[in-house]
Design a protein around this motif. Structure first.
Motif, PDB file in Angstrom:
ATOM      1  N   TRP A 137      39.201  38.686  36.082  1.00  0.00           N
ATOM      2  CA  TRP A 137      39.383  37.847  37.156  1.00  0.00           C
ATOM      3  C   TRP A 137      38.465  36.672  36.894  1.00  0.00           C
ATOM      4  O   TRP A 137      38.451  35.657  37.283  1.00  0.00           O
ATOM      5  CB  TRP A 137      39.349  38.583  38.602  1.00  0.00           C
ATOM      6  CG  TRP A 137      40.363  39.410  38.935  1.00  0.00           C
ATOM      7  CD1 TRP A 137      41.524  39.449  38.320  1.00  0.00           C
ATOM      8  CD2 TRP A 137      40.581  40.413  40.103  1.00  0.00           C
ATOM      9  NE1 TRP A 137      42.458  40.503  38.782  1.00  0.00           N
ATOM     10  CE2 TRP A 137      41.663  40.845  40.011  1.00  0.00           C
ATOM     11  CE3 TRP A 137      39.358  40.473  41.144  1.00  0.00           C
ATOM     12  CZ2 TRP A 137      42.099  42.057  40.784  1.00  0.00           C
ATOM     13  CZ3 TRP A 137      39.760  41.600  41.847  1.00  0.00           C
ATOM     14  CH2 TRP A 137      41.124  42.252  41.812  1.00  0.00           C
ATOM     15  N   ARG A 138      37.320  37.112  36.471  1.00  0.00           N
ATOM     16  CA  ARG A 138      36.075  36.214  36.475  1.00  0.00           C
ATOM     17  C   ARG A 138      36.441  35.159  35.345  1.00  0.00           C
ATOM     18  O   ARG A 138      35.846  33.918  35.276  1.00  0.00           O
ATOM     19  CB  ARG A 138      34.594  36.721  36.204  1.00  0.00           C
ATOM     20  CG  ARG A 138      34.291  37.323  37.410  1.00  0.00           C
ATOM     21  CD  ARG A 138      32.850  37.682  37.179  1.00  0.00           C
ATOM     22  NE  ARG A 138      32.578  38.975  36.313  1.00  0.00           N
ATOM     23  CZ  ARG A 138      32.598  40.356  36.351  1.00  0.00           C
ATOM     24  NH1 ARG A 138      32.674  40.700  38.061  1.00  0.00           N
ATOM     25  NH2 ARG A 138      32.448  41.139  35.558  1.00  0.00           N
ATOM     26  N   LYS A 139      37.195  35.691  34.252  1.00  0.00           N
ATOM     27  CA  LYS A 139      37.382  34.851  33.022  1.00  0.00           C
ATOM     28  C   LYS A 139      38.660  33.971  33.322  1.00  0.00           C
ATOM     29  O   LYS A 139      39.042  33.142  32.525  1.00  0.00           O
ATOM     30  CB  LYS A 139      37.672  35.714  31.808  1.00  0.00           C
ATOM     31  CG  LYS A 139      36.641  36.602  31.421  1.00  0.00           C
ATOM     32  CD  LYS A 139      36.886  37.344  30.410  1.00  0.00           C
ATOM     33  CE  LYS A 139      35.599  38.354  29.915  1.00  0.00           C
ATOM     34  NZ  LYS A 139      35.383  39.377  30.847  1.00  0.00           N
ATOM     35  N   ALA A 140      39.436  34.061  34.386  1.00  0.00           N
ATOM     36  CA  ALA A 140      40.571  33.072  34.750  1.00  0.00           C
ATOM     37  C   ALA A 140      40.076  31.750  35.002  1.00  0.00           C
ATOM     38  O   ALA A 140      38.986  31.651  36.016  1.00  0.00           O
ATOM     39  CB  ALA A 140      41.177  33.788  35.864  1.00  0.00           C
ATOM     40  N   SER A 141      40.709  30.953  34.423  1.00  0.00           N
ATOM     41  CA  SER A 141      40.528  29.429  34.731  1.00  0.00           C
ATOM     42  C   SER A 141      41.262  28.974  36.166  1.00  0.00           C
ATOM     43  O   SER A 141      40.631  28.180  36.846  1.00  0.00           O
ATOM     44  CB  SER A 141      41.265  28.542  33.741  1.00  0.00           C
ATOM     45  OG  SER A 141      40.576  28.830  32.420  1.00  0.00           O
ATOM     46  N   LEU A 142      42.218  29.853  36.465  1.00  0.00           N
ATOM     47  CA  LEU A 142      43.008  29.355  37.771  1.00  0.00           C
ATOM     48  C   LEU A 142      43.541  30.516  38.334  1.00  0.00           C
ATOM     49  O   LEU A 142      44.200  31.361  37.546  1.00  0.00           O
ATOM     50  CB  LEU A 142      43.793  28.117  37.357  1.00  0.00           C
ATOM     51  CG  LEU A 142      44.722  27.554  38.452  1.00  0.00           C
ATOM     52  CD1 LEU A 142      43.928  26.867  39.526  1.00  0.00           C
ATOM     53  CD2 LEU A 142      45.760  26.656  38.150  1.00  0.00           C
ATOM     54  N   PHE A 143      43.547  30.724  39.570  1.00  0.00           N
ATOM     55  CA  PHE A 143      44.674  31.756  40.386  1.00  0.00           C
ATOM     56  C   PHE A 143      45.592  30.845  41.049  1.00  0.00           C
ATOM     57  O   PHE A 143      45.351  29.917  41.612  1.00  0.00           O
ATOM     58  CB  PHE A 143      43.785  32.523  41.269  1.00  0.00           C
ATOM     59  CG  PHE A 143      43.101  33.923  40.880  1.00  0.00           C
ATOM     60  CD1 PHE A 143      43.533  34.862  40.993  1.00  0.00           C
ATOM     61  CD2 PHE A 143      41.969  33.725  40.023  1.00  0.00           C
ATOM     62  CE1 PHE A 143      43.262  36.252  40.663  1.00  0.00           C
ATOM     63  CE2 PHE A 143      41.323  34.873  39.630  1.00  0.00           C
ATOM     64  CZ  PHE A 143      41.792  36.079  39.750  1.00  0.00           C
ATOM     65  N   HIS A 144      46.927  31.558  40.797  1.00  0.00           N
ATOM     66  CA  HIS A 144      48.078  30.979  41.599  1.00  0.00           C
ATOM     67  C   HIS A 144      48.379  31.829  42.526  1.00  0.00           C
ATOM     68  O   HIS A 144      48.551  32.838  42.345  1.00  0.00           O
ATOM     69  CB  HIS A 144      49.170  30.842  40.558  1.00  0.00           C
ATOM     70  CG  HIS A 144      50.466  30.627  40.927  1.00  0.00           C
ATOM     71  ND1 HIS A 144      51.481  31.530  40.658  1.00  0.00           N
ATOM     72  CD2 HIS A 144      50.883  29.834  42.158  1.00  0.00           C
ATOM     73  CE1 HIS A 144      52.557  31.108  41.586  1.00  0.00           C
ATOM     74  NE2 HIS A 144      52.230  30.050  42.231  1.00  0.00           N
ATOM     75  N   ALA A 145      48.358  30.984  44.021  1.00  0.00           N
ATOM     76  CA  ALA A 145      48.859  31.627  45.205  1.00  0.00           C
ATOM     77  C   ALA A 145      50.181  31.050  45.519  1.00  0.00           C
ATOM     78  O   ALA A 145      50.551  29.992  45.275  1.00  0.00           O
ATOM     79  CB  ALA A 145      47.841  31.467  46.368  1.00  0.00           C
ATOM     80  N   LEU A 146      51.056  31.999  45.782  1.00  0.00           N
ATOM     81  CA  LEU A 146      52.399  31.648  46.325  1.00  0.00           C
ATOM     82  C   LEU A 146      52.480  31.098  47.551  1.00  0.00           C
ATOM     83  O   LEU A 146      53.470  30.151  47.618  1.00  0.00           O
ATOM     84  CB  LEU A 146      53.196  32.808  46.160  1.00  0.00           C
ATOM     85  CG  LEU A 146      53.712  33.648  44.888  1.00  0.00           C
ATOM     86  CD1 LEU A 146      54.289  34.851  45.125  1.00  0.00           C
ATOM     87  CD2 LEU A 146      54.593  32.496  44.197  1.00  0.00           C
ATOM     88  N   THR A 147      51.651  31.379  48.512  1.00  0.00           N
ATOM     89  CA  THR A 147      51.462  30.876  49.897  1.00  0.00           C
ATOM     90  C   THR A 147      49.864  30.600  50.219  1.00  0.00           C
ATOM     91  O   THR A 147      48.946  31.194  49.594  1.00  0.00           O
ATOM     92  CB  THR A 147      52.128  31.967  50.661  1.00  0.00           C
ATOM     93  OG1 THR A 147      51.254  33.298  50.679  1.00  0.00           O
ATOM     94  CG2 THR A 147      53.562  32.127  50.432  1.00  0.00           C
ATOM     95  N   GLN A 148      49.920  30.051  51.545  1.00  0.00           N
ATOM     96  CA  GLN A 148      48.667  29.902  51.968  1.00  0.00           C
ATOM     97  C   GLN A 148      47.955  31.202  52.260  1.00  0.00           C
ATOM     98  O   GLN A 148      46.627  31.452  52.382  1.00  0.00           O
ATOM     99  CB  GLN A 148      48.537  29.000  53.155  1.00  0.00           C
ATOM    100  CG  GLN A 148      48.821  27.538  52.834  1.00  0.00           C
ATOM    101  CD  GLN A 148      47.795  26.894  51.639  1.00  0.00           C
ATOM    102  OE1 GLN A 148      46.643  27.053  51.812  1.00  0.00           O
ATOM    103  NE2 GLN A 148      48.144  26.534  51.032  1.00  0.00           N
ATOM    104  N   ALA A 149      48.910  32.236  52.779  1.00  0.00           N
ATOM    105  CA  ALA A 149      48.176  33.471  53.076  1.00  0.00           C
ATOM    106  C   ALA A 149      47.712  34.153  52.062  1.00  0.00           C
ATOM    107  O   ALA A 149      46.685  34.999  51.734  1.00  0.00           O
ATOM    108  CB  ALA A 149      49.338  34.558  53.584  1.00  0.00           C
TER     109      ALA A 149
END
Length: 361
Positions: A137-149
């Motif tokens: 997770w620390r190496k991820a450039s971006l996390f993608h969320a499907l929703t605001q939750a």
């Protein structure tokens, strides 16, 4: 990349198929990587024309360990890696790739950081966090969320994460006639405890005397042995109540079920953003769904009725839905299709992904 590139991965597989299509439409060259399983050969047609590389699994299926993923990732010569799903070995492979190459890694948890999920077998997830998840997770450039939750779930687990919120895309809306739709409630998806099928069946039995005489509940889906066993244990209690389990449904079989359904019903305890609801909306089918489906747009626009998760709440929603006038149902149907053609359309979602990918590249 995902763990299983087949129906075994439920809605995550549907999202991978849609994402590969979006990438292709944007002029990119998508490569789909995952782990070989018995359903992969059956479902290969879903990404026909797109390169697919599968690694041989080793050890327990729950871990999805496949050391060959490293060489497949290197051979693919990727500019960016988009990982779909967490809590299995592909997360480590993705994190190692990002560290090795210095190239962007996008992580889509697909609802797997929701409290209902993280509290299930929490000790196993704590081991995974320590062994590979947090490092990747620390190496991820971006996390993608499907929703605001889900944005909030990611912030709780990975406080320093950079996050973008983009929904799943609905399939192209299909012209369909409401004239042939009978009083059929359709469940479509994985057979899993989080879907609350036991509660749905109990609610259907309880509501049955207040529904049209010919009303039926059709359950279509796939699951592991434990999920199917739990469903089969619940079905005898609904004998004579018009409940039918029809097994898996894809392609023309799924289309035929949608042609019959008046409502899609999904009283889930936990979801990312369910593809089944978006597929139904594209067909003009309203939803009876819980707020855990993370689609408040459905309630706000009138395309859905909140069925909650308790037997009493699901019962009330079934009665409310099936006693609607035809005109009221048609308004719900129109609202559903408007969502599929608007904010959840492939073109709208593709534009947002083009901006996100371009920013990383």
């Amino acid at each position: 990349m995902s763990s299983w590139v087949s129906r075994r991965n439920g809605g995550v597989f549907e999202a991978v198929v849609a994402q590969a299509d979006i990438l292709h439409s944007l002029g990119a060259v998508p490569v789909v990587l995952g782990i070989e399983d018995e359903a992969a050969a059956q479902d290969g047609w879903r990404i026909e024309g797109i390169e697919r590389q599968l690694a041989k699994p080793h050890g327990p299926a729950a871990i999805a360990y496949a050391p060959e993923l490293r060489s497949l990732l290197d051979a693919a010569q990727l500019d960016l890696l988009h990982l779909h799903g967490i809590w299995q070995y592909p997360v480590k492979a993705a994190g190692d790739w990002a560290q090795r190459t210095g190239k962007p890694l996008v992580v889509s948890p697909h609802g797997m950081l929701a409290p209902w999920i993280t509290s299930r077998n929490a000790w196993k997830k704590n081991i995974a966090r320590a062994l590979w998840e947090q490092g990747a997770w620390r190496k991820a450039s971006l996390f993608h969320a499907l929703t605001q939750a889900e944005t909030a779930d990611i912030a709780r687990e990975v406080p320093a994460a950079s996050t973008v919120s983009i929904p799943n895309a609905a399939p192209p809306a299909r012209m369909s006639s409401a004239a042939s739709r009978g009083p059929v409630a359709l469940y479509l998806g994985r057979i899993h405890e989080k879907k609350n099928l036991g509660g749905l069946i109990a609610a259907w039995v309880k509501a049955r005397d207040r529904l049209p005489p010919e009303a039926s509940l059709v359950i279509a889906g796939w699951g592991d042995n434990a999920g199917i066993a739990a469903l089969e244990q619940a079905l005898p209690g609904a004998a004579g109540a018009g409940v039918e389990f029809v097994g898996t449904a894809f392609g023309s079989q799924k289309a035929a079920l949608f042609d019959l359904a008046r409502f899609l019903v999904l009283p889930s305890h936990s979801e990312g953003l369910p593809m089944a609801v978006l597929e139904a909306w594209a067909e003009g089918i309203p939803a009876l769904m819980s707020s855990n489906c993370n689609l408040p747009e459905g309630f706000a626009s009138g395309a859905a009725i909140d069925c909650g998760t308790s037997v009493d709440d699901i019962t009330a929603a079934l009665v409310d839905g099936f006693t609607l006038s035809d005109e009221a149902w048609k308004r719900m149907s129109s609202a559903a299709k408007s969502l599929a053609l608007g904010p959840f359309s492939r073109d709208a979602v593709a534009q947002r992904w083009e901006a996100a990918y371009a920013g990383l590249l």
